[in-house]
Scaffold this motif. Structure first.
Motif, mmCIF file in Angstrom:
data_model
loop_
_atom_site.group_PDB
_atom_site.id
_atom_site.type_symbol
_atom_site.label_atom_id
_atom_site.label_comp_id
_atom_site.label_asym_id
_atom_site.label_seq_id
_atom_site.Cartn_x
_atom_site.Cartn_y
_atom_site.Cartn_z
ATOM 1 N N LYS A 1 0.648 -1.193 -0.309
ATOM 2 C CA LYS A 1 0.019 0.097 0.551
ATOM 3 C C LYS A 1 0.796 0.730 0.080
ATOM 4 N N VAL A 2 1.299 1.716 0.973
ATOM 5 C CA VAL A 2 2.496 2.508 1.116
ATOM 6 C C VAL A 2 3.700 2.823 -0.607
ATOM 7 N N GLY A 3 3.741 1.223 -0.622
ATOM 8 C CA GLY A 3 5.013 1.758 -2.375
ATOM 9 C C GLY A 3 4.054 2.187 -3.639
ATOM 10 N N GLY A 4 2.961 1.394 -3.685
ATOM 11 C CA GLY A 4 1.827 1.478 -4.318
ATOM 12 C C GLY A 4 1.571 3.224 -4.210
ATOM 13 N N TYR A 5 0.790 3.964 -2.621
ATOM 14 C CA TYR A 5 0.807 4.771 -3.054
ATOM 15 C C TYR A 5 2.525 6.264 -3.467
ATOM 16 N N ILE A 6 3.244 6.206 -3.148
ATOM 17 C CA ILE A 6 4.092 6.923 -3.149
ATOM 18 C C ILE A 6 4.591 6.503 -4.171
ATOM 19 N N SER B 1 -5.046 -8.101 -0.934
ATOM 20 C CA SER B 1 -6.683 -7.573 -0.920
ATOM 21 C C SER B 1 -8.063 -6.604 -2.005
ATOM 22 N N VAL B 2 -8.335 -6.701 -1.621
ATOM 23 C CA VAL B 2 -9.142 -6.153 -2.553
ATOM 24 C C VAL B 2 -9.209 -4.437 -2.759
ATOM 25 N N PRO B 3 -9.173 -4.297 -1.878
ATOM 26 C CA PRO B 3 -9.062 -2.849 -1.318
ATOM 27 C C PRO B 3 -7.332 -2.483 -1.826
ATOM 28 N N THR B 4 -6.010 -2.985 -0.931
ATOM 29 C CA THR B 4 -4.815 -2.847 -2.341
ATOM 30 C C THR B 4 -5.165 -2.319 -3.938
ATOM 31 N N ARG B 5 -5.764 -4.130 -4.078
ATOM 32 C CA ARG B 5 -6.093 -3.615 -5.513
ATOM 33 C C ARG B 5 -6.342 -2.411 -5.879
ATOM 34 N N ALA B 6 -7.665 -2.068 -5.509
ATOM 35 C CA ALA B 6 -7.861 -1.390 -5.800
ATOM 36 C C ALA B 6 -6.947 0.150 -5.619
ATOM 37 N N LEU B 7 -6.325 0.243 -4.775
ATOM 38 C CA LEU B 7 -5.317 1.096 -4.751
ATOM 39 C C LEU B 7 -3.961 1.226 -5.226
ATOM 40 N N LEU B 8 -4.234 -0.286 -6.256
ATOM 41 C CA LEU B 8 -3.048 -0.263 -7.228
ATOM 42 C C LEU B 8 -3.440 0.126 -8.233
ATOM 43 N N LEU B 9 -4.613 -0.068 -8.829
ATOM 44 C CA LEU B 9 -5.368 0.353 -9.805
ATOM 45 C C LEU B 9 -5.130 1.822 -10.585
ATOM 46 N N SER B 10 -5.589 2.908 -8.849
ATOM 47 C CA SER B 10 -5.398 3.881 -9.077
ATOM 48 C C SER B 10 -3.533 4.612 -9.435
ATOM 49 N N THR B 11 -2.676 3.714 -8.841
ATOM 50 C CA THR B 11 -1.200 4.150 -9.243
ATOM 51 C C THR B 11 -0.974 3.548 -10.579
ATOM 52 N N ARG C 1 -15.415 10.820 -11.291
ATOM 53 C CA ARG C 1 -14.552 10.112 -10.847
ATOM 54 C C ARG C 1 -13.076 10.020 -12.011
ATOM 55 N N ALA C 2 -13.086 9.898 -13.134
ATOM 56 C CA ALA C 2 -12.680 10.203 -13.740
ATOM 57 C C ALA C 2 -11.331 11.331 -14.252
ATOM 58 N N CYS C 3 -12.580 12.113 -13.506
ATOM 59 C CA CYS C 3 -12.170 14.017 -14.076
ATOM 60 C C CYS C 3 -10.970 14.237 -12.700
ATOM 61 N N ALA C 4 -11.221 13.470 -12.006
ATOM 62 C CA ALA C 4 -10.603 14.490 -11.082
ATOM 63 C C ALA C 4 -8.894 13.373 -10.574
ATOM 64 N N GLY C 5 -8.636 12.531 -11.649
ATOM 65 C CA GLY C 5 -7.615 11.098 -11.556
ATOM 66 C C GLY C 5 -6.454 11.451 -10.616
ATOM 67 N N ARG C 6 -6.326 12.721 -10.422
ATOM 68 C CA ARG C 6 -4.629 13.007 -9.533
ATOM 69 C C ARG C 6 -5.139 13.386 -8.203
ATOM 70 N N SER C 7 -6.257 13.409 -8.222
ATOM 71 C CA SER C 7 -6.613 13.787 -6.795
ATOM 72 C C SER C 7 -6.787 12.190 -6.001
ATOM 73 N N TRP C 8 -7.063 11.263 -7.420
ATOM 74 C CA TRP C 8 -7.853 10.398 -6.378
ATOM 75 C C TRP C 8 -7.375 9.239 -5.659
ATOM 76 N N THR C 9 -5.786 8.941 -6.032
ATOM 77 C CA THR C 9 -4.611 8.079 -6.000
ATOM 78 C C THR C 9 -4.908 8.431 -4.034
ATOM 79 N N ARG C 10 -5.114 10.007 -3.877
ATOM 80 C CA ARG C 10 -5.422 10.247 -2.175
ATOM 81 C C ARG C 10 -6.567 9.526 -1.207
ATOM 82 N N LEU C 11 -7.155 10.058 -2.851
ATOM 83 C CA LEU C 11 -8.596 9.817 -1.876
ATOM 84 C C LEU C 11 -8.748 8.457 -1.468
ATOM 85 N N SER C 12 -8.661 7.530 -2.647
ATOM 86 C CA SER C 12 -8.282 5.961 -2.833
ATOM 87 C C SER C 12 -7.498 5.318 -1.291
ATOM 88 N N ALA C 13 -6.538 6.275 -1.038
ATOM 89 C CA ALA C 13 -5.578 5.553 -0.146
ATOM 90 C C ALA C 13 -6.238 5.948 1.461
#
Length: 914
Positions: free
Chosen positions: A422-427, A458-468, A583-595
């Motif tokens: 999770k930390v690696g995907g976000y950073i 798990s599903v939450p981490t996969r969701a974060l990786l898709l945002s990455t 959701r698609a229009c705020a992508g850059r903010s998306w990783t942060r929200l998802s994490a």
């Protein structure tokens, strides 16, 4: 019925059997209770001490409300009567104590309360022991009525402590004179602040020094009873020293004495020593002395067999940690974590995370520490910990490249914990571009490394990786096709989880239709987080409960109020909106929200849509102006959609002039200031954290920070009982003058405080103009059907808005001469109230807010300071000079400022500290 009949017998053995049977077997609701009460009344009136004793024992053993109603008015008369036998007095005191604990509302306070205090002077030590137990309980409830007991308790304690064991033969236990009574007297003194009378205070200090001296003497017996009795008195004396927190010499001596117990062969003594030293570490006077035992405590952590003692060692290391030893303590706690008991691992993880953040001078060390923490104890690293890492990395530009490089290397391990992914995907999603220039960490290698972990998560981490991955599309166009293939695969587009499926569909569509400029705008780098309190600290407080060193006591000794990093984000509640394009229009903010959403479930889409719609409308949803208005928590409202407006300071307005609610059982009048409030107020002039008020029901702790003319104060209300507080209402009360000069904003707290729980209230402060008075905090609540009303002065003083200013000697004296008019100077010559210690004086001047200017005054014994008082409208320069005279035990304090009222107020505040 036979037992009741036996009560009327004149033979002791028959009467004893009757009372014994009734005490053990008769229900308080029995039909015979009236007959029993009549028999007890006859025995109490008989003046036969034996029969009176049996009757009192029966009342105390049954202790029912009916008996309290029948005898609560009679027993105090027996207790204070001049002709009552000593043995009966003992029984009466203990019987009254039992009834008071059972039904306090039925025990009438009256003339006897002042007379019972004088039982402390009784010649019979048994009477004194019983009376002390009663007075201690009564004083906890009504401290003002029993204030005279302090001098009598000190006098009696002095006679016991200074006597030889042969003087009190009947009450000497294994060469220790009257240990039970000594402990009770020391506990009674803990109901009050240090005595105001210098003679009484001096005598008490002498008693405590004698107890500490006797602890150093060789034992008079090898039996365990001797050491138990001696140590019981010692530990209670140390508790009183800690409670008063006013005698530096005693605090340091107590610390050294406890240090000797850290290696004692008795496990109980080691445990008690560690526990007491945790509290000593929170005192500004003894913190340094506690730190000298760091090696012993670390050794206890490694070698101790008892897990409870090891846990106390962890608590003490946490309490003694500061900037000078943080790296050593964190390293030792990490080393211990690998073999620590499972029951305390999560707590150690939280403490390591808090210390690493709090004392991180070099943030590369902080990143290394947290990643090592995740590696060692990943299963025990809560979401709050890795949320906090993300916040700090995003808020500090200087550590972002190092963090990206470090997590990239950590992810190369064959098996790494999901929290690390999770930390690696976000950073890497935010800052992977900072290391992409190195061929060993090229964009494709970064993507492949993260995607190799994807199927294990798990599903939450996969969701974060898709945002990455969608971030990578913007950062690295060369891997766009590879990522699109992943998003296009059946495992994503037809995923059984609706969250993953929708992300894959929308991210794929965004990467296909959006131009480069739109993609860059939508997926731009996240802004810094606004500053709030760390949720890791909040989680540890919640885990440990109130009144622990991790809570108020930890705050009490905190040297610095600034918080490293930023706040933790949290999900907000919002109305459901259609999310397709938003959701698609705020992508850059998306990783942060998802994490940070606890999210990734079916209930998150409406929330995401509301945030993103705010972005599209041009609103900033991430930044909040300092100071914050509410207490943050992992479930705080990020958007402020559910926020209530701050309550105005001061009492609630009256709804009518002559109309009075005659049926209300909650008086609205403000109570007079609690005993000791002025003393506690003075103690906070030079410090920002600590316990402001404490009685048997409630503890009020403070933690404050001030910056120029703004401030923020956290008030902690702790329920020390096991019963709920109802209608709990704290109110800030300011005079008209103070309201114009000081702006206060508060948020209401929950009106119900559970037993053993703690609630927190934030007060936002702005200094509009210089002021003299202080606001009053009034707390009203109901406890056990009784209305409670407590008022204390809140330590918001003018010097809190002092910003230190460094000056050279020439600049200081040039400015000093400029402020030479009579209206600008205030001088005070006064007698020293405390020992004239140079280091303590320096610490108080710095704590007052001024910069301490070294080598400025021609006389090296003098202290010189400078600073600026910040208000909303003006800045007032302040210079001070403190001249001690050791021979006369006197000080001369001179203050020069550009405003006479400021000079007078600062001089008055600082004079009280020495």
């Amino acid at each position: 019925m036979e037992a009741v009949n036996l009560l009327s017998s004149n033979r002791y053995t028959e009467k004893q059997i009757g009372y014994l049977f009734i005490s053990v077997l008769v229900n308080s609701n029995s039909e015979l209770i009236r007959l029993i009460n009549n028999a007890i009344k006859n025995d109490l009136a008989s003046r036969n001490p034996t029969f009176m004793g049996l009757a009192l024992h029966c009342i105390a053993n049954v202790g029912s409300r009916e008996m309290a109603e029948a005898f609560a008015g009679e027993i105090p008369k027996i207790l204070v009567a001049g002709d009552t036998m000593d043995s009966v007095k003992q029984s009466a005191a203990l019987c009254l104590l039992r009834l008071y604990r059972t039904s306090p509302d039925l025990v009438p306070m009256g003339d006897w309360t002042s007379r019972v205090v004088h039982l402390l002077n009784d010649q019979h030590l048994g009477v004194v022991t019983a009376a002390t137990s009663l007075i201690t309980t009564l004083a906890q409830k009504n401290p003002e009525e029993f204030k005279t007991s302090v001098s009598l308790a000190v006098s009696r304690l002095s006679r016991i402590v200074t006597s030889a064991s042969t003087d009190l033969q009947d009450y000497t236990y294994y060469f220790v004179p009257a240990p039970w009574l000594s402990v009770k007297l020391l506990r009674l003194l803990q109901c009050y602040p240090p005595p105001e009378d210098p003679a009484v205070r001096g005598r008490l200090t002498e008693c405590l020094e004698t107890v500490l001296n006797k602890a150093q003497e060789p034992p008079k017996s090898k039996k365990v009873q001797h050491s138990n009795a001696k140590n019981a008195v010692l530990f209670e004396a140390i508790s009183l020293i800690i409670h008063h927190d006013s005698e530096p010499n005693l605090l340091v001596r107590a610390c050294n004495q406890l240090g000797q117990f850290l290696q004692h062969r008795e496990t109980n003594l080691r445990y008690l020593a560690l526990e007491s030293m945790c509290t000593l570490a929170s005192s500004e006077f003894s913190h340094e002395a506690v730190k000298t035992h760091i090696e012993t405590v670390i050794n206890a952590l490694k070698t101790e067999r008892d897990v409870s003692v090891r846990q106390r060692a962890v608590d003490l290391l946490y309490a003694m940690c500061d900037r000078s030893n943080a790296q050593q303590i964190v390293a030792e706690m990490l080393s211990y974590l690998e073999t620590a008991d499972y029951s305390i691992r999560e707590e150690i993880v939280l403490k390591v995370a808090i210390l690493a953040e709090k004392y991180a001078v070099d943030y590369t060390w902080y990143v290394d520490t947290i990643l090592n923490l995740i590696r060692i104890a990943g299963d025990y690293v809560s979401e709050e910990v890795w949320y906090r890492v993300i916040q700090i990395v995003i808020n500090r530009d200087d550590v972002q490249g190092y963090a990206a490089k470090t997590v990239f290397e950590a992810l190369q391990a064959p098996a790494c914990h999901e929290n690390l992914v999770k930390v690696g995907g976000y950073i890497l999603g935010e800052f992977g571009n900072l290391i992409a220039g190195d061929p060993r960490s090229s964009p494709l290698i970064q993507f492949n490394l993260l995607h190799s972990k994807f199927h294990l998560c798990s599903v939450p981490t996969r969701a974060l990786l898709l945002s990455t991955y969608i971030k990578f599309v913007n950062l690295f166009p060369e891997v766009k096709a590879t990522i699109q293939d992943v998003l296009r695969s059946d495992s994503q587009l037809r995923n059984a989880d609706v969250e993953l499926q929708q992300r894959a569909v929308e991210y794929l569509r965004l990467s296909t239709v959006a131009s480069t400029d739109i993609l860059a705008t939508v997926l731009e780098e996240m802004p810094p987080f606004p500053e709030r309190e760390s949720s890791i600290l909040a989680k540890l407080k919640k885990k440990k409960g109130p009144n622990t060193v991790t809570d108020l006591e930890e705050a009490k000794r905190e040297r610095s109020a600034d918080v490293n990093g930023g706040p933790e984000p949290a999900p907000a509640s919002a109305a459901g909106l259609h999310t397709g394009r938003l959701r698609a229009c705020a992508g850059r903010s998306w990783t942060r929200l998802s994490a940070h959403s606890p999210p990734f479930g079916r209930g998150t889409l409406a929330w995401e849509a509301s945030v993103l719609s705010g972005l599209l409308c041009g609103r900033s949803v991430f930044r909040t102006f300092f100071p914050v208005q509410s207490t943050p928590s992992p479930s705080a409202d990020l958007l402020g959609l559910g926020a209530t407006p701050p309550a105005p300071a001061g009492p609630p307005p009256s709804s009518g002039g002559l109309l009075v609610d005659v049926f209300s059982d909650s008086p609205s009048a403000v109570a007079p200031l609690a005993p000791g409030s002025e003393d506690n107020f003075a103690r906070f002039v030079c410090k920002n954290n600590g316990v402001l008020f404490e009685n048997q029901l409630l503890q009020i702790g403070l933690k404050s920070e001030f910056r120029q003319n703004l401030g923020r104060m956290f008030i902690f209300y702790g329920n020390k009982t096991s019963t709920q507080f109802l209608s709990f209402t704290p109110t800030l009360i300011c005079s008209d003058d103070l309201q114009t000069n000081l702006s206060l904003q508060t948020k209401p707290v929950d009106p119900t405080v559970d037993g053993g729980a703690q609630v927190q209230q934030v007060v936002n402060i702005e200094c509009v103009s210089d002021f003299t008075e202080a606001p009053v905090l009034n707390i009203q609540f109901r406890y056990g059907g009784t209305f409670q009303n407590v008022s204390v002065k809140l330590p918001i003083t003018l010097n809190k808005f002092f910003q230190p200013t460094e000056m050279a000697s020439q600049d200081f004296f040039q400015r000093w001469k400029q402020l030479s008019s009579p209206q600008q100077e205030v001088q005070n010559i006064f007698k020293a109230k405390h020992p004239m210690d140079t280091e303590i004086t320096k610490a108080k001047i710095i704590g007052f807010g001024s910069a301490l200017l070294e080598d400025v005054d021609p006389n090296p014994a003098n202290f010189v300071g400078a600073g600026i008082i910040h208000t909303r409208t003006t800045q007032i320069g302040c210079l001070l000079r403190l001249e001690p005279n050791l021979q006369a035990q006197m000080y001369r304090l001179t203050l020069r400022t550009s405003k006479e009222a400021v000079s007078r107020r600062l001089c008055a505040l600082l004079s009280e500290q020495f």
